[in-house]
Structures are given as C-alpha cells and as structure tokens.
Design an enzyme around this catalytic site. Structure first.
Site, PDB file in Angstrom:
ATOM      1  N   TYR A 158       0.836  -1.202   0.000  1.00 25.00           N
ATOM      2  CA  TYR A 158       0.000   0.000   0.000  1.00 25.00           C
ATOM      3  C   TYR A 158       0.872   1.253   0.000  1.00 25.00           C
ATOM      4  O   TYR A 158       0.671   2.165  -0.810  1.00 25.00           O
ATOM      5  CB  TYR A 158      -0.931   0.010   1.207  1.00 25.00           C
ATOM      6  CG  TYR A 158      -1.700   1.308   1.331  1.00 25.00           C
ATOM      7  CD1 TYR A 158      -2.703   1.627   0.418  1.00 25.00           C
ATOM      8  CD2 TYR A 158      -1.408   2.232   2.340  1.00 25.00           C
ATOM      9  CE1 TYR A 158      -3.393   2.829   0.499  1.00 25.00           C
ATOM     10  CE2 TYR A 158      -2.095   3.438   2.429  1.00 25.00           C
ATOM     11  CZ  TYR A 158      -3.090   3.726   1.510  1.00 25.00           C
ATOM     12  OH  TYR A 158      -3.767   4.928   1.586  1.00 25.00           O
ATOM     13  N   GLU A 194     -14.631   4.472   5.218  1.00 31.65           N
ATOM     14  CA  GLU A 194     -14.726   3.020   5.068  1.00 31.65           C
ATOM     15  C   GLU A 194     -13.359   2.384   4.812  1.00 31.65           C
ATOM     16  O   GLU A 194     -13.252   1.180   4.606  1.00 31.65           O
ATOM     17  CB  GLU A 194     -15.663   2.667   3.909  1.00 31.65           C
ATOM     18  CG  GLU A 194     -17.116   3.037   4.144  1.00 31.65           C
ATOM     19  CD  GLU A 194     -17.997   2.651   2.970  1.00 31.65           C
ATOM     20  OE1 GLU A 194     -17.488   2.039   2.008  1.00 31.65           O
ATOM     21  OE2 GLU A 194     -19.205   2.950   3.016  1.00 31.65           O
TER      22      GLU A 194
END
Length: 260
Positions: A158, A194
């Site tokens: 990431y 989220e």
C-alpha cells in the site's frame, strides 16, 4: 461567487469516503460533477441528494471500474456533451488491503492495490489529460497518502503504491510545464471513512479499533483541502498538501535489540 462555478469536475471513487465528500463539495460550489465509481446505486443516491439540496441536477453518474482499460477508454462515449470538457480530475479511487507483514501478505491483495491505486490512476489521467493540454487549462488532483512517505509495519505494498502517486504527480508537473495544467497531490494521514473496513475485509471490530481513542481526520476535512487547492488562482500550483490529525505524528525509529 467561486471561480469554480460551472467548471466540470470528475471524481473517481465517488460512492463513499473522500470521493463522496469531494463530489458534494464541488457540486455545492456550482460545479458540474461527473461522479464515477463501481457502485451505481450509491452514485444515484448522491445525485438525488444533491438535486434536492441544490434545486438543480449538477451530477452525472458514471458507473466505472478504473482498473479496466476497456471501460476507461470507452467512458467518454457515455458522458453527455455538456460534461465532456473536464476541468478538474480528482483521482480518488484507491484502497488498502491487509496489514500483514510482507512475507505473510496475500498476493491477491497486493495485485488489487496495484491495479486500483496505480493502474487506475494513470489510466484515468492519460485519458483526461490530452483535452486539458489542448485547452491549456485543467487540474489533476491525486489522492495520495502519508504512507507514500512514512513507512509503517504492514504498509508494504500500500505504501509503495502511494509513493508511486507522489512521484507520478511530481513527474506530471515536469511534463506539463507550459501547458497551464496544474497538478496536486493530497496526502492524508489517519482518516475515518470506510478505508479500514475495506482494509480488514469487512471486519468492523478491527476497523473500529484503528480509530478508538483518536480524533481522526474526516472525509470533509480532505474535501476542504482538495477544494482549497482547486480554488487557488491559475498562476498558483499547490504541489502537495500533507495533513494529519493532531493526535497523529511520526513514530520513533524501530530498533531490534538482541540481548546476549
């Protein structure tokens, strides 16, 4: 009245989080908004909400998977003429998956992050950029992350994808000198959306624990930063904005002490 009024803004990942907040913020400034994401139902809800709030329809819904080169190539065929000249592109679509160390990480997660955070971003940019250059006007705003600068355990792939976003943004600036097209990289720290729920594959307890006891950034905070960068005069380019909640800072360097 904001000089953004009537400009056309495309926001990817507009069905939730930063993207949703950005789409609302630009529409409220009088912009025409192309809201792009995979979840059409959520986009339709956004369209109806803003239509009721603003008294006019300023949102065009574009169901789109940014990782699909075929969909990105054909997307302009679905966009009405009045929305076709995109003034601002907000490359927001992205995600993090998993927090395991590299030797235990799921390659499926890595591949999906690369496809969305890197491939999706450059496909969208390459599609929209020629029109901006031709008109000698435009702004590409990429949503990066502090993970592209500061390493942390489990951030492996990431963080690497967000380092790409940082360097891609810088190289775009170099390529676009003389075109009047601006480029900005927004680099948020801990923000409650989220994001963590997706990262932990729907595990709400794990996601909640990330934010427990903190006062994180919100999607609206990020949208304000995006809007501020876009509202600067044409001769001002905001290269990057790095922002964290006050409750977050850099960690000390980790040291493995081996005691004999």
């Amino acid at each position: 009245m904001s000089h953004l009024k009537d400009k056309t803004v495309m926001v990817t990942g507009a069905s939730s989080g930063f993207g949703l907040a950005c789409a609302k913020a630009f529409a409220q400034k009088g912009c025409k908004v192309i809201a792009a994401a995979r979840r059409k139902e959520r986009l339709q809800d956004l369209k109806e909400e803003l239509k009721q709030e603003l008294g006019e329809d300023r949102v065009f819904v574009l169901p789109l998977d940014v990782t699909s080169e075929e969909q990105v190539d054909s997307m302009f065929n679905a966009i009405p003429e009045e929305f076709s000249d995109i003034d601002i592109l907000v490359n927001n679509a992205g995600l993090a998956l998993g927090l395991e160390p590299a030797h235990q990480a799921d390659l499926t997660d890595w591949n999906r992050m690369v496809d969305t955070n890197i491939k999706g971003l450059y496909l969208m940019t390459r599609k929209v950029l020629p029109g901006m250059v031709e008109r000698k006007s435009g702004h590409v705003i990429n949503i990066g992350s502090i993970a592209g600068t500061y390493a942390y355990p489990g951030g492996n792939a990431y963080g690497a994808t967000k380092a790409f976003v940082k360097q891609f943004s810088r190289n775009l600036r170099a390529d676009l000198l003389g075109t009047q097209v601006r480029v900005t990289n927004i680099e948020p720290g801990l923000a409650e959306t989220e994001f963590s729920l997706v990262r932990f594959h729907g595990n709400q307890e794990k996601a909640d624990n990330i934010y427990k006891g903190t006062n994180p950034l919100t999607a609206d905070d990020i949208a304000e930063s995006v809007l501020w960068a876009a509202e600067q005069p044409q001769h001002v380019n905001i290269n990057s904005i790095e922002l964290m909640p006050t409750s977050q800072t850099w960690a000390a360097l980790a040291i493995d002490k081996v005691l004999g």
